[in-house]
Write an enzyme that holds these catalytic residues in place. Structure first.
Site, PDB file in Angstrom:
ATOM      1  N   GLY A   1       0.942  -1.183  -0.006  1.00 21.46           N
ATOM      2  CA  GLY A   1       0.012   0.067   0.042  1.00 21.46           C
ATOM      3  C   GLY A   1       0.700   1.226  -0.024  1.00 21.46           C
ATOM      4  O   GLY A   1       2.131   1.286  -0.035  1.00 21.46           O
TER       5      GLY A   1
ATOM      6  N   ARG B   1      -0.065  -5.181  -5.458  1.00 21.72           N
ATOM      7  CA  ARG B   1      -0.134  -6.413  -4.844  1.00 21.72           C
ATOM      8  C   ARG B   1       0.087  -7.534  -5.978  1.00 21.72           C
ATOM      9  O   ARG B   1      -0.560  -7.382  -6.934  1.00 21.72           O
ATOM     10  CB  ARG B   1      -1.223  -6.400  -3.777  1.00 21.72           C
ATOM     11  CG  ARG B   1      -1.305  -5.449  -2.781  1.00 21.72           C
ATOM     12  CD  ARG B   1      -2.142  -5.718  -1.617  1.00 21.72           C
ATOM     13  NE  ARG B   1      -2.610  -4.574  -0.936  1.00 21.72           N
ATOM     14  CZ  ARG B   1      -1.980  -4.063   0.185  1.00 21.72           C
ATOM     15  NH1 ARG B   1      -1.019  -4.730   0.387  1.00 21.72           N
ATOM     16  NH2 ARG B   1      -2.426  -2.905   0.926  1.00 21.72           N
TER      17      ARG B   1
ATOM     18  N   GLY C   1      -3.255   2.519  13.860  1.00 22.47           N
ATOM     19  CA  GLY C   1      -2.561   1.713  14.709  1.00 22.47           C
ATOM     20  C   GLY C   1      -3.424   0.545  15.095  1.00 22.47           C
ATOM     21  O   GLY C   1      -3.868   0.606  16.380  1.00 22.47           O
TER      22      GLY C   1
ATOM     23  N   ILE D   1       3.563   2.919   8.288  1.00 23.34           N
ATOM     24  CA  ILE D   1       3.266   4.250   9.047  1.00 23.34           C
ATOM     25  C   ILE D   1       3.191   4.079  10.552  1.00 23.34           C
ATOM     26  O   ILE D   1       3.362   5.185  11.237  1.00 23.34           O
ATOM     27  CB  ILE D   1       1.874   4.685   8.522  1.00 23.34           C
ATOM     28  CG1 ILE D   1       1.857   6.314   8.254  1.00 23.34           C
ATOM     29  CG2 ILE D   1       0.849   4.205   9.138  1.00 23.34           C
ATOM     30  CD1 ILE D   1       0.765   6.721   7.500  1.00 23.34           C
ATOM     31  N   ASP D   2       3.186   2.940  11.090  1.00 27.93           N
ATOM     32  CA  ASP D   2       3.109   2.904  12.452  1.00 27.93           C
ATOM     33  C   ASP D   2       4.281   3.100  13.195  1.00 27.93           C
ATOM     34  O   ASP D   2       4.315   3.216  14.506  1.00 27.93           O
ATOM     35  CB  ASP D   2       2.621   1.590  12.993  1.00 27.93           C
ATOM     36  CG  ASP D   2       1.241   1.357  12.573  1.00 27.93           C
ATOM     37  OD1 ASP D   2       0.366   2.181  12.586  1.00 27.93           O
ATOM     38  OD2 ASP D   2       0.450   0.187  12.212  1.00 27.93           O
TER      39      ASP D   2
ATOM     40  N   GLU E   1      -6.334   2.845  16.735  1.00 33.45           N
ATOM     41  CA  GLU E   1      -7.476   1.764  16.250  1.00 33.45           C
ATOM     42  C   GLU E   1      -7.468   0.463  16.744  1.00 33.45           C
ATOM     43  O   GLU E   1      -8.635   0.062  17.324  1.00 33.45           O
ATOM     44  CB  GLU E   1      -7.002   1.349  14.589  1.00 33.45           C
ATOM     45  CG  GLU E   1      -7.670   0.592  13.749  1.00 33.45           C
ATOM     46  CD  GLU E   1      -7.435   0.195  12.318  1.00 33.45           C
ATOM     47  OE1 GLU E   1      -6.587   1.004  11.980  1.00 33.45           O
ATOM     48  OE2 GLU E   1      -7.573  -0.765  12.094  1.00 33.45           O
TER      49      GLU E   1
HETATM   50  N1  LIG Z   1       5.681 -14.805   1.244  1.00 31.13           N
HETATM   51  C1  LIG Z   1       5.820 -14.113  -0.035  1.00 31.13           C
HETATM   52  N2  LIG Z   1       6.557 -14.410  -0.911  1.00 31.13           N
HETATM   53  C2  LIG Z   1       7.001 -13.745  -1.960  1.00 31.13           C
HETATM   54  N3  LIG Z   1       6.276 -12.570  -2.326  1.00 31.13           N
HETATM   55  C3  LIG Z   1       5.562 -12.119  -1.236  1.00 31.13           C
HETATM   56  C4  LIG Z   1       5.092 -12.735  -0.176  1.00 31.13           C
HETATM   57  N4  LIG Z   1       4.229 -12.075   0.640  1.00 31.13           N
HETATM   58  C5  LIG Z   1       3.744 -11.064  -0.146  1.00 31.13           C
HETATM   59  N5  LIG Z   1       4.727 -11.172  -1.358  1.00 31.13           N
HETATM   60  C6  LIG Z   1       4.558 -10.009  -2.147  1.00 31.13           C
HETATM   61  O1  LIG Z   1       4.894  -8.833  -1.747  1.00 31.13           O
HETATM   62  C7  LIG Z   1       3.864  -7.831  -2.164  1.00 31.13           C
HETATM   63  C8  LIG Z   1       3.513  -7.030  -1.171  1.00 31.13           C
HETATM   64  O2  LIG Z   1       2.826  -7.677  -0.272  1.00 31.13           O
HETATM   65  P1  LIG Z   1       1.374  -7.031   0.678  1.00 31.13           P
HETATM   66  O3  LIG Z   1       1.349  -8.247   1.706  1.00 31.13           O
HETATM   67  O4  LIG Z   1       0.309  -6.934  -0.414  1.00 31.13           O
HETATM   68  O5  LIG Z   1       2.038  -5.780   1.112  1.00 31.13           O
HETATM   69  P2  LIG Z   1       2.856  -5.273   2.297  1.00 31.13           P
HETATM   70  O6  LIG Z   1       4.223  -5.364   1.936  1.00 31.13           O
HETATM   71  O7  LIG Z   1       2.420  -3.866   2.559  1.00 31.13           O
HETATM   72  O8  LIG Z   1       2.722  -6.245   3.407  1.00 31.13           O
HETATM   73  C9  LIG Z   1       2.988  -8.547  -3.279  1.00 31.13           C
HETATM   74  O9  LIG Z   1       3.486  -8.040  -4.404  1.00 31.13           O
HETATM   75  C10 LIG Z   1       3.012  -9.811  -2.833  1.00 31.13           C
HETATM   76  O10 LIG Z   1       2.798 -10.824  -3.818  1.00 31.13           O
HETATM   77  O1  LIG Z   2      -7.367  -1.383   7.395  1.00 32.02           O
HETATM   78  P1  LIG Z   2      -6.352  -1.928   6.814  1.00 32.02           P
HETATM   79  O2  LIG Z   2      -5.952  -1.474   5.148  1.00 32.02           O
HETATM   80  O3  LIG Z   2      -5.796  -3.195   7.095  1.00 32.02           O
HETATM   81  O4  LIG Z   2      -5.079  -0.948   7.336  1.00 32.02           O
HETATM   82  C1  LIG Z   2      -5.092  -0.535   8.526  1.00 32.02           C
HETATM   83  C2  LIG Z   2      -3.812  -0.678   9.537  1.00 32.02           C
HETATM   84  O5  LIG Z   2      -2.799  -0.652   8.608  1.00 32.02           O
HETATM   85  C3  LIG Z   2      -1.795   0.138   9.629  1.00 32.02           C
HETATM   86  O6  LIG Z   2      -1.941   1.336   9.044  1.00 32.02           O
HETATM   87  C4  LIG Z   2      -0.599  -0.429   9.365  1.00 32.02           C
HETATM   88  O7  LIG Z   2      -0.056  -0.593   8.039  1.00 32.02           O
HETATM   89  P2  LIG Z   2       1.417  -0.388   7.501  1.00 32.02           P
HETATM   90  O8  LIG Z   2       2.356  -0.715   8.682  1.00 32.02           O
HETATM   91  O9  LIG Z   2       1.581  -0.813   6.148  1.00 32.02           O
HETATM   92  O10 LIG Z   2       1.626   1.301   7.424  1.00 32.02           O
HETATM   93  C5  LIG Z   2      -2.307   0.115  10.974  1.00 32.02           C
HETATM   94  O11 LIG Z   2      -2.106   1.234  11.811  1.00 32.02           O
HETATM   95  C6  LIG Z   2      -3.646   0.143  10.602  1.00 32.02           C
HETATM   96  O12 LIG Z   2      -4.541  -0.437  11.906  1.00 32.02           O
END
Ligand SMILES: Nc1ncnc2c1ncn2[C@@H]1O[C@H](COP(=O)(O)OP(=O)(O)O)[C@@H](O)[C@H]1O
Ligand SMILES: O=P(O)(O)OC[C@H]1O[C@](O)(COP(=O)(O)O)[C@@H](O)[C@@H]1O
Length: 314
Positions: free
Chosen positions: A85, A148, A248, A203-204, A303
């Site tokens: 995100g 994603r 949060g 962001i947390d 939150e």
């Molecule tokens: N266990 C994993 N192995 C390889 N790629 C992953 C894995 N988990 C997530 N990804 C990839 O990482 C990217 C972001 O993951 P996502 O969980 O959506 O966001 P975030 O990094 O904010 O937690 C996506 O493109 C997803 O396909």
């Molecule tokens: O409702 P969603 O999209 O899961 O995200 C909300 C949650 O994600 C957070 O913003 C944390 O996200 P990040 O660690 O990716 O910044 C929390 O503070 C919040 O509780």
């Protein structure tokens, strides 16, 4: 009870030869871990109840310039990718990676568009330079786009091999870093000299040992407007109560910092500190007291506050 890293200090880690990155002496850091018991009767916040408070072995290095570097800058082809995100500050981080690489003498830098998806063949990669990123920190979002999902780890590494990428900067959260770790493991399996650098995005600001995660300050600053509006509303009404809910889910740093910075919050509720709504020491009793004495009150709620005790309250 929670286990927390309580204190960080420069350790006696003394020789630069002990540091594989050749860092000077002050790069040796160690941490003191303690069991913290929140809301103890003797402390407003935290009390160390672990009598041993043991020092933990050094397992991280403070980021910064090193005396020796592994890659010859002219042989580097660096790529930057932003996944998951959005978060304030992504463009600022991209900008600084590009500018720092250029300072080191790296000329080949590409941006991978739309997260790991951008490693698919059909998406065009953008060449990055100081000129391209000069003013990007003034806009929100990500210059490169995010997404994603995406190709398999093996396909991602194939794509990097084909393009001669030997340094990958990955900006993202948990999932992104799980992906980065999988990419790193695949590179090791193939014995590739390819560095994968993860830049944590949350962001947390709830990552141990990091001074501050990017985007956190912006979140705290943005919260000030909401708090101030709630304060004005509450203060102008008869027995007015303002409630501001901030991000949060598992940590209350945004709520706590925003509350302290504003000077307008009477009660701040965070996930780390259990509380009762009812009863003689409950939040509601204190709220009643505030209305009787001050005439109004403003509450800041993270939150995830109270999620252990109150599943349906917030
Ligand atoms: N266990 C994993 N192995 C390889 N790629 C992953 C894995 N988990 C997530 N990804 C990839 O990482 C990217 C972001 O993951 P996502 O969980 O959506 O966001 P975030 O990094 O904010 O937690 C996506 O493109 C997803 O396909
Ligand atoms: O409702 P969603 O999209 O899961 O995200 C909300 C949650 O994600 C957070 O913003 C944390 O996200 P990040 O660690 O990716 O910044 C929390 O503070 C919040 O509780």
């Amino acid at each position: 009870m929670h286990q927390f890293v309580r204190r960080i200090r420069p350790s006696n880690f003394s020789s630069s030869s002990g540091d594989p990155n050749g860092g000077p002496k002050y790069y040796g850091w160690s941490v003191k871990r303690a069991v913290i018991n929140y809301s103890s009767p003797t402390s407003a916040g935290a009390e160390c109840i672990d009598p041993d408070c043991t020092w933990v072995e050094q397992w991280v290095h403070r980021a910064g310039p090193r005396e020796k570097i592994y890659f010859k800058p002219e042989e580097v082809k660096a790529a930057i990718v932003t996944c998951g995100g959005l978060c304030p500050g992504l463009n600022d981080v991209i900008r600084h990676i590009v500018i720092t690489l250029e300072i080191y003498g790296v000329k080949k830098i590409v941006g991978i568009p739309y997260g790991y998806r951008g490693f698919s063949v059909e998406i065009v990669r953008e060449k990055l330079s100081r000129k391209v990123v000069q003013n990007v920190h003034l806009s929100g979002g990500s210059l490169l786009g995010v997404s994603r999902g995406g190709p398999s780890v093996s396909d991602i590494v194939d794509s990097m091999e084909e393009r001669g990428i030997n340094m990958l900067f990955v900006l993202g959260g948990n999932g992104t870093h799980a992906g980065a770790n999988a990419i790193h493991n695949e590179c090791r399996k193939r014995r590739l000299k390819l560095a994968v650098v993860g830049v944590p995005k949350t962001i947390d600001n709830d990552i141990l040992l990091m001074d501050k995660t990017f985007g956190f300050d912006t979140a705290v600053e943005a919260a000030q407007r909401a708090i101030n509006s709630a304060y004005i509303e509450a203060h102008s009404a008869y027995h007015g109560i303002g409630i501001v809910k901030l991000m949060g889910r598992s940590s209350g740093f945004i709520a706590m910092h925003a509350s302290l910075a504003s000077g307008q919050i009477d009660i701040c509720l965070v996930p780390e500190v259990p509380f009762n709504l009812h009863g003689p020491h409950g939040v509601l009793r204190h709220l009643k007291y505030l209305l009787e004495t001050k005439g109004s009150a403003v509450v800041c709620v993270a939150e995830g506050a109270g999620q252990v005790s109150y599943t349906n309250s917030f």
